[in-house]
Design a protein around this motif. Structure first.
Motif, PDB file in Angstrom:
ATOM      1  N   ARG A  85       9.784 -30.966  10.348  1.00 39.63           N
ATOM      2  CA  ARG A  85      10.083 -31.547   9.888  1.00 39.63           C
ATOM      3  C   ARG A  85      11.390 -32.453   9.865  1.00 39.63           C
ATOM      4  O   ARG A  85      11.722 -33.731  11.006  1.00 39.63           O
ATOM      5  CB  ARG A  85       9.896 -31.697   8.479  1.00 39.63           C
ATOM      6  CG  ARG A  85      10.585 -32.719   7.204  1.00 39.63           C
ATOM      7  CD  ARG A  85      10.227 -33.055   5.952  1.00 39.63           C
ATOM      8  NE  ARG A  85      10.739 -34.347   5.596  1.00 39.63           N
ATOM      9  CZ  ARG A  85      12.018 -34.378   5.033  1.00 39.63           C
ATOM     10  NH1 ARG A  85      11.900 -33.612   4.264  1.00 39.63           N
ATOM     11  NH2 ARG A  85      12.151 -35.525   4.714  1.00 39.63           N
ATOM     12  N   HIS A 143       2.659 -46.574  11.975  1.00 34.39           N
ATOM     13  CA  HIS A 143       3.892 -45.216  11.977  1.00 34.39           C
ATOM     14  C   HIS A 143       2.776 -44.195  13.180  1.00 34.39           C
ATOM     15  O   HIS A 143       3.733 -43.981  14.527  1.00 34.39           O
ATOM     16  CB  HIS A 143       4.716 -44.563  10.815  1.00 34.39           C
ATOM     17  CG  HIS A 143       5.257 -43.471  11.506  1.00 34.39           C
ATOM     18  ND1 HIS A 143       6.215 -43.939  11.479  1.00 34.39           N
ATOM     19  CD2 HIS A 143       4.982 -42.061  11.507  1.00 34.39           C
ATOM     20  CE1 HIS A 143       7.154 -43.193  12.408  1.00 34.39           C
ATOM     21  NE2 HIS A 143       6.488 -41.761  12.023  1.00 34.39           N
ATOM     22  N   GLY A 157       4.588 -34.507  15.048  1.00 32.59           N
ATOM     23  CA  GLY A 157       4.058 -35.712  14.035  1.00 32.59           C
ATOM     24  C   GLY A 157       2.295 -35.232  13.807  1.00 32.59           C
ATOM     25  O   GLY A 157       2.220 -35.397  12.949  1.00 32.59           O
ATOM     26  N   LEU A 207       0.573 -34.592   9.576  1.00 37.23           N
ATOM     27  CA  LEU A 207      -0.352 -35.090   9.723  1.00 37.23           C
ATOM     28  C   LEU A 207      -1.061 -34.384   8.478  1.00 37.23           C
ATOM     29  O   LEU A 207      -2.184 -34.571   7.995  1.00 37.23           O
ATOM     30  CB  LEU A 207      -1.330 -35.753  10.899  1.00 37.23           C
ATOM     31  CG  LEU A 207      -0.447 -36.648  11.153  1.00 37.23           C
ATOM     32  CD1 LEU A 207      -1.766 -37.413  12.250  1.00 37.23           C
ATOM     33  CD2 LEU A 207      -0.572 -37.698   9.904  1.00 37.23           C
ATOM     34  N   VAL A 266       4.829 -34.229   0.862  1.00 41.32           N
ATOM     35  CA  VAL A 266       6.652 -34.523   1.959  1.00 41.32           C
ATOM     36  C   VAL A 266       7.610 -32.840   1.137  1.00 41.32           C
ATOM     37  O   VAL A 266       7.516 -32.037   2.304  1.00 41.32           O
ATOM     38  CB  VAL A 266       7.725 -35.331   2.402  1.00 41.32           C
ATOM     39  CG1 VAL A 266       8.827 -35.113   2.643  1.00 41.32           C
ATOM     40  CG2 VAL A 266       6.742 -36.552   2.579  1.00 41.32           C
ATOM     41  N   PRO A 318       1.701 -46.221  18.226  1.00 42.45           N
ATOM     42  CA  PRO A 318       1.607 -44.487  19.023  1.00 42.45           C
ATOM     43  C   PRO A 318       0.574 -45.464  20.299  1.00 42.45           C
ATOM     44  O   PRO A 318       1.042 -45.556  21.346  1.00 42.45           O
ATOM     45  CB  PRO A 318       0.691 -43.299  18.282  1.00 42.45           C
ATOM     46  CG  PRO A 318       1.116 -43.543  17.527  1.00 42.45           C
ATOM     47  CD  PRO A 318       1.408 -45.026  16.466  1.00 42.45           C
ATOM     48  N   GLY A 363      11.119 -46.194  13.924  1.00 41.14           N
ATOM     49  CA  GLY A 363      12.440 -45.010  12.526  1.00 41.14           C
ATOM     50  C   GLY A 363      11.558 -45.773  11.512  1.00 41.14           C
ATOM     51  O   GLY A 363      11.674 -45.199  10.262  1.00 41.14           O
ATOM     52  N   MET A 403      15.276 -39.994  20.208  1.00 34.75           N
ATOM     53  CA  MET A 403      14.458 -41.321  20.890  1.00 34.75           C
ATOM     54  C   MET A 403      15.129 -42.301  21.231  1.00 34.75           C
ATOM     55  O   MET A 403      15.197 -43.031  21.906  1.00 34.75           O
ATOM     56  CB  MET A 403      12.956 -41.025  20.546  1.00 34.75           C
ATOM     57  CG  MET A 403      12.173 -42.033  21.390  1.00 34.75           C
ATOM     58  SD  MET A 403      10.849 -41.394  20.758  1.00 34.75           S
ATOM     59  CE  MET A 403       9.610 -43.258  21.244  1.00 34.75           C
ATOM     60  N   SER A 426      13.875 -37.938  16.624  1.00 38.57           N
ATOM     61  CA  SER A 426      13.251 -39.775  16.134  1.00 38.57           C
ATOM     62  C   SER A 426      14.878 -40.373  16.675  1.00 38.57           C
ATOM     63  O   SER A 426      15.006 -41.614  17.379  1.00 38.57           O
ATOM     64  CB  SER A 426      13.096 -40.290  15.012  1.00 38.57           C
ATOM     65  OG  SER A 426      13.752 -39.998  13.811  1.00 38.57           O
ATOM     66  N   PHE A 430       9.514 -38.032  22.534  1.00 36.34           N
ATOM     67  CA  PHE A 430       8.567 -39.458  22.545  1.00 36.34           C
ATOM     68  C   PHE A 430       8.013 -38.146  22.759  1.00 36.34           C
ATOM     69  O   PHE A 430       6.510 -37.781  21.578  1.00 36.34           O
ATOM     70  CB  PHE A 430       8.024 -40.504  23.121  1.00 36.34           C
ATOM     71  CG  PHE A 430       6.546 -41.043  22.569  1.00 36.34           C
ATOM     72  CD1 PHE A 430       6.868 -41.900  21.247  1.00 36.34           C
ATOM     73  CD2 PHE A 430       5.552 -40.600  23.602  1.00 36.34           C
ATOM     74  CE1 PHE A 430       5.761 -41.665  20.921  1.00 36.34           C
ATOM     75  CE2 PHE A 430       4.494 -41.161  22.754  1.00 36.34           C
ATOM     76  CZ  PHE A 430       4.183 -41.911  22.345  1.00 36.34           C
ATOM     77  N   TYR A 482       0.988 -34.160   5.187  1.00 39.59           N
ATOM     78  CA  TYR A 482       0.921 -35.818   5.163  1.00 39.59           C
ATOM     79  C   TYR A 482      -0.093 -36.213   3.900  1.00 39.59           C
ATOM     80  O   TYR A 482      -1.201 -35.830   4.717  1.00 39.59           O
ATOM     81  CB  TYR A 482       2.475 -36.463   5.772  1.00 39.59           C
ATOM     82  CG  TYR A 482       2.451 -37.759   4.694  1.00 39.59           C
ATOM     83  CD1 TYR A 482       3.396 -37.481   3.929  1.00 39.59           C
ATOM     84  CD2 TYR A 482       1.832 -38.812   5.622  1.00 39.59           C
ATOM     85  CE1 TYR A 482       4.475 -38.508   3.952  1.00 39.59           C
ATOM     86  CE2 TYR A 482       2.417 -39.661   5.205  1.00 39.59           C
ATOM     87  CZ  TYR A 482       3.544 -39.769   3.795  1.00 39.59           C
ATOM     88  OH  TYR A 482       3.599 -41.413   3.679  1.00 39.59           O
TER      89      TYR A 482
END
Ligand code: HEM
Ligand code: FES
Lengths: 437, 381
Positions: free
Chosen positions: B108, B219, B76, B80, B94, B224, B157, B118, B115, B69, B83
């Motif tokens: 990426r 997301h 992540g 940002l 992307v 989070p 996900g 996790m 993910s 995580f 994205y």
């Protein structure tokens, strides 16, 4: 003359004395061949002094030995600018660590009453010398930048010339004074090894990390519990040392491989002119597509009729996709009578878009979970995941003057016919009236 | 403490089950789960011990989930920077990360690989915790919060998958959301609720810009925050109650949580990072997806054949394809209910039997995830 004395005679003398003296001492007085620990007299200062000093100096020494042993590889490694900065930065950090350690160790020997009684003059001399060495090293690093790089052209060949018994001072003639003093200091320290506690560097307990854990079993139950705790702490410490080595190695690798790239990540790419143009073109295209979509939506709100296609463009096997009044995909076919056959393409199962190619039995396929739909009725095949039929849409066919030639209402009744001479120019529309009822 | 408990158990006998009497019961329930006298550093960190036995590896799964995580949060935040969550730009941004940004593909890739990792470890963590009976009193709250965390992880996900706005993702998301609608037919007077629910998630009648915006918000902000809050509670409870013993027989050895176990945890994380880093540098995550991921969404095209969700949804996806919808709905409702009520349902079950159930469930998950597609084709013919 003095140069020859300091940089040629002194080194050979120092190494000779160091070797002979050390062997003599280890043979004759094996019990003193150790660090002469004073931990049981005073532990806290030792922890804050000894630990940083030893971590710092071991890694610094490795950094001195590597370029000496592998000058070519070392140069290649440092030609990566990020690596060079990482090595130099590490060098500074570790020297600072050494400095801190030495200061604490020195203060402890001078101040703590218990330690003073076991401190010899030689101990103090060694501490002072080491302090000088570290400071001189740092000064050199600051004055003459990137010592890790120029050493392979100066001190390394000088050392090799000594090793190969072919001393050559020309390599170090032009070095700054601080650096020269650093070299002399090093030889003096080598010379003093057998006469001081420095000799303990020949007894580094490397095997501590790899040997199996040793647990001292006490017969006395009172001791037993206490020892178990000491044992556990010892285990944890070994894990910690190994983990630190791993983390350190990992960080070095990471900084070589990724750190500069990641710095660049935030700086962002600087594209070439043509790349930039290309990117802008594709962005513009996506924007146009989005705008198109929006236009379709507005059109469907404002217009009573929406053009699907020219009648002559419709085909019996390959349908033409269009967007219906609900902004859902639909497909236009022509039937055997030459009239339009409009069918929704939003699968009644889970909403995938149904394919537009009819098979031999006049059915279209939803690829998601395999449902076949009859174009004429919209009904799915037996056992298909989709249960409800696809809706058949109403339509109108207008001629070029805007007159209605034929139409199909929502309920499915067809009015009018299309004469062959009109078929070329006729256009197919859907109308709002069929949707709102 | 013991006294309060006695009072509780006598209450029903006196037949005085008014609301006034349930208050102390609830109070003592909470007091047992949040023992104030244990809320200190000494008890929660210094004194904590981890049992050593043949199931000890299970104690690492939670930490690994947490580690991945953290990787997700860091990578992540990196993503940002570039994205852009709009229908027209998402896909290109992307692609920009992939083709132009320095270390962009690496970041990426790490986000995508980690993910999966996790989700994998969160699932293993739940199964192992079940097998070790770690939900036993007073750890009910730990368990329930853990189940919620697993659901949040899956939602992560699901929402992340849509963000690149490519053909496959948008269509798969449409299918996923649309299946909510099918619930309606079984709800009688409430049949409109599923549609409303779906449109709430979508933000409009069909999947479009509003959907992308909402999924993005979930997301990167809502999930989070929710996850961190629940994780805080989860870990707090874990430290408060200590490690459950994990096996039925008496364990002879324990080790200190701090520092012995903590360092071992770090060591495992270091290996995990190494593995992830190597994986992400060498193998683009897309190479496992047998369909063109990098094709922007096109509203006019037919749905490409062979769309399917990411591997971690196979265990519900293939059954959904094979069996009657109503059956699946009832079955999953029961499974979810069992998950939440586990601390009470399996109160008296021995760990041997719990292990057996856990093994059976794992076998199902593994078989369905690896061979789901073959089973599906075999079933259809
Ligand atoms: C604070 C935490 C997080 C942030 C800020 C974040 C941010 C992002 C962003 C900006 C994207 C779009 C870029 C892209 O598609 O490559 C993305 C994609 C994705 N995220 Fe996250 N994320 C976070 C946590 C998670 C977690 C916990 C999971 C799963 C367990 C997850 C799973 C995904 C997936 C599967 C994708 C699609 C990957 C792809 O196709 O490239 N994310 N995330
Ligand atoms: S969506 Fe068409 S068959 Fe499932």
């Amino acid at each position: 003359m003095i140069d020859i004395l300091l940089y040629i005679v002194l080194p050979y003398l120092a190494v000779l004395i160091c070797i002979i003296g050390s062997i003599y001492r280890i043979r004759k007085e094996p019990m003193t061949y150790s660090a002469l620990s004073s931990q049981f007299l005073e532990a806290r200062g030792l922890m804050w002094g000894s630990l940083p000093w030893h971590i710092g100096i071991s890694l610094i020494l490795i950094g001195h030995i590597l370029p000496f042993l592998f000058p070519g590889q070392w140069n290649a490694l440092l030609s990566n600018h990020a690596m060079l900065l990482a090595v130099e930065g590490l060098g500074y950090g570790l020297s600072a660590l050494c400095l801190l350690g030495l200061v604490v160790l020195g203060a402890r020997r001078l101040i703590s009453s218990r330690i003073q009684s076991v401190t010899t003059t030689m101990d103090l001399v060694i501490l002072l010398l080491l302090l000088f060495q570290v400071v001189l090293g740092m000064l050199t690093a600051m004055r003459a930048q990137y010592g890790s790089m120029w050493c392979t052209g100066t001190t390394v060949p000088y050392l090799w010339s000594l090793v190969t018994l072919n001393p050559d001072l020309s390599y170090i003639n032009d070095l700054p004074h601080a650096m020269k003093a650093h070299i002399v200091g090093a030889w003096i320290l080598v010379l003093l090894i057998p006469f001081s506690r420095l000799i303990h560097m020949f007894s580094v307990p490397i095997s501590y990390l790899t040997r199996p854990p040793q647990n001292v079993i006490w017969a006395n139950p009172r001791h037993q519990k206490e020892k178990a705790e000491v044992f556990a702490r010892d285990e944890a410490r070994r894990h910690f040392i190994k983990a630190s080595c791993g983390v350190f190695g990992g960080l070095v690798l990471l900084s070589v491989g990724a750190l500069d790239k990641i710095g660049q990540f935030f700086f962002g790419p600087r594209l070439s002119f043509s790349e930039e143009t290309e990117l802008m073109e594709s962005k513009l295209k996506r924007l146009e597509l989005t705008a198109e979509q929006r236009k379709l939506e507005v059109e469907r709100r404002e217009n009573e009729f929406i053009l699907v296609a020219a009648l002559k463009d419709l085909d019996r096997e390959e349908g033409k996709y269009f967007i219906d009044y609900q902004m859902q995909p639909a497909i236009a076919f022509k039937n055997e009578a030459g009239l339009p056959q409009l069918i929704s393409a939003k699968c009644t199962h889970l909403g995938c878009t149904v394919g537009n190619k009819a098979d031999k039995e006049g059915r279209i396929l939803c690829p998601c979970h395999v449902s076949y739909f009859d174009i004429k009725t919209g009904t799915p095949n037996q056992g298909a995941p989709a249960e409800a039929p696809l809706p058949i849409l109403g339509w109108v066919v207008l001629n070029s003057k805007g007159e209605v030639l034929a139409s199909r209402s929502k309920t499915g009744e067809i009015n009018g016919t299309i004469a062959t001479q009109d078929a070329e120019t006729a256009q197919v529309f859907i109308r709002r009236a069929d949707v709102t009822g | 403490m013991v006294e309060t408990q006695k009072v509780d158990s006598t209450e029903p006998e006196t037949g005085n089950a008014s609301t006034g009497d349930t208050k102390p019961a609830l109070f003592s329930f909470l007091l047992e789960r949040f023992p104030i006298e244990k809320m200190n550093f000494h008890y929660m960190v210094e004194k904590k011990e981890v049992p050593v036995h043949r199931m000890s590896w299970g104690y690492y799964t939670g930490g690994l989930t947490f580690f991945f995580f953290m990787i997700q949060v860091v990578t992540g935040l990196f993503l940002l920077f570039y994205y852009q969550p709009t229908v027209s730009d998402a896909f290109l941004s992307v692609e920009y990360i992939n083709n132009h940004v320095s270390a962009g593909p690496l970041i990426r890739n790490m986000h995508a690989w980690s993910s999966s990792a996790m989700i994998f470890f969160a699932t293993v963590h739940l199964i192992v915790a079940f097998a070790m009976k770690s939900f036993e009193k007073p750890r009910e709250i730990t368990w329930i919060v853990g189940v919620l965390l697993l659901f949040i992880t899956f939602t992560f996900g699901f929402t992340g998958y849509l963000l690149p706005w490519n053909q496959i993702a948008v269509n798969a998301t449409k299918v996923g959301l649309q299946s909510i609608d099918n619930l309606g037919q079984y709800l009688g007077p409430f049949s409109h609720i599923p549609v409303q629910l779906r449109e709430t998630f979508q933000g409009e009648a069909s999947v479009g810009q509003s959907t992308l915006g909402r999924f993005y918000a979930m997301h990167v902000v809502i999930l989070p925050l929710a996850l961190v809050a629940l994780l805080g509670l989860h870990l707090f409870q874990v430290q408060l109650h200590g490690m459950s013993k994990g096996v039925d027989e008496k364990t002879k050895k324990t080790e200190k949580f701090f520092t012995a176990f903590f360092f071992k945890d770090l060591e495992v994380w270091a290996y995990a990072f190494l593995a992830l880093f190597v994986l992400a540098s060498c193998i683009p995550f897309e190479s496992f997806l047998p369909f063109p991921l990098l094709e922007p969404y096109n509203a006019l095209g037919a749905t490409p054949p062979g769309i399917k969700p990411e591997w971690y949804f196979f265990f519900v996806y293939y059954p959904l394809e094979m069996f009657n919808f109503l059956f699946i709905i009832i079955a999953s409702t029961i499974v979810v209910a069992i998950l939440f009520l586990t601390p009470w349902i399996f109160k008296g079950t021995s760990r041997r039997n719990l292990r057996f159930i856990a093994l059976a469930v794992s076998a199902y998950l593994i078989v369905m995830t690896i061979f789901g597609e073959q089973i599906y084709h075999w079933w259809k013919h």
